[in-house]
Design an enzyme around this catalytic site. Sequence first.
Site, short mmCIF file in Angstrom:
data_model
loop_
_atom_site.label_atom_id
_atom_site.label_comp_id
_atom_site.label_asym_id
_atom_site.label_seq_id
_atom_site.Cartn_x
_atom_site.Cartn_y
_atom_site.Cartn_z
N ASP A 196 22.00 9.52 -10.27
CA ASP A 196 21.48 10.85 -11.39
C ASP A 196 21.03 10.38 -12.38
OD1 ASP A 196 20.44 13.25 -9.12
OD2 ASP A 196 22.76 13.85 -9.91
N TYR A 220 22.01 10.74 -16.28
CA TYR A 220 23.04 11.24 -17.55
C TYR A 220 22.21 12.66 -17.44
CZ TYR A 220 25.71 6.94 -17.79
OH TYR A 220 25.89 5.79 -17.17
N HIS A 275 32.44 2.80 -6.23
CA HIS A 275 31.48 2.95 -7.14
C HIS A 275 32.20 2.77 -8.35
CE1 HIS A 275 29.54 5.47 -10.19
NE2 HIS A 275 28.62 5.63 -9.80
N PHE A 310 22.69 4.54 -15.35
CA PHE A 310 24.20 3.09 -16.03
C PHE A 310 23.61 3.38 -17.19
CE2 PHE A 310 25.10 2.15 -11.39
CZ PHE A 310 25.85 3.11 -11.59
#
Length: 220
Positions: free
Chosen positions: A65, A67, A187, A78
């Site tokens: 997703d 932020y 992750h 990211f």
Amino acid sequence: MNVEIEPSWQAALASEFEKDYFLSLRESVRQSYETTTVFPPSELIFNAFNLCSLPSVKVVILGQDPYHGHGQAMGLSFSVPTDEKVPPSLRNIYKEVVDDLGTEMPYTGDLRHWAKQGVLLLNATLTVAADQPGSHQGLGWEQFTDAVIETISDEKEHVVFLLWGAYAAKKAVLIDTTEHLVLTAPHPSPLSAHRGFFGCRHFSATNQYLERHHQKPIQW
């Protein structure tokens, strides 16, 4: 929602934009932007594509997703704008880059310089409501970005796919592993980075693969 996307992607995904699910997605997203606060800013929804054309793709880094905090999302997985604090997952990515390649720790979380070198910073879902993580999952974005991954797999050769976390790893089934390199790891979030993301050495492995296939390595 206006689909303002780089011409090579427009051509490659033209049939996708005409499908019923995408037309429904466009309307849902348009209404969301009109009635609520949604990230990233609408002009940056397709930023990952506009900074990294299909012919230039050498690496794909898949997030889930955007932020959901104010001022953070910029249409690149990211990445955050230069004046924003580096988020925890990206800080861990940087730590692995430093440990893997011996580089210096970056001062900014803006990853546009990666995108401009051929790193497609793709989120599976391209929009999100403010302060509501996952709120735009299930609208159709996942079907669209799955088509993007399949398009890269079908039309390109020797691309490195970096799939971090269980959600991203599931996308490996969309990729022809005889033509491309798929690297998986936990992750990079603080909850899981110590389970194998740290020490994965994906950045050196990516560059070694690119060089073996006569492509310029990424300046991480």
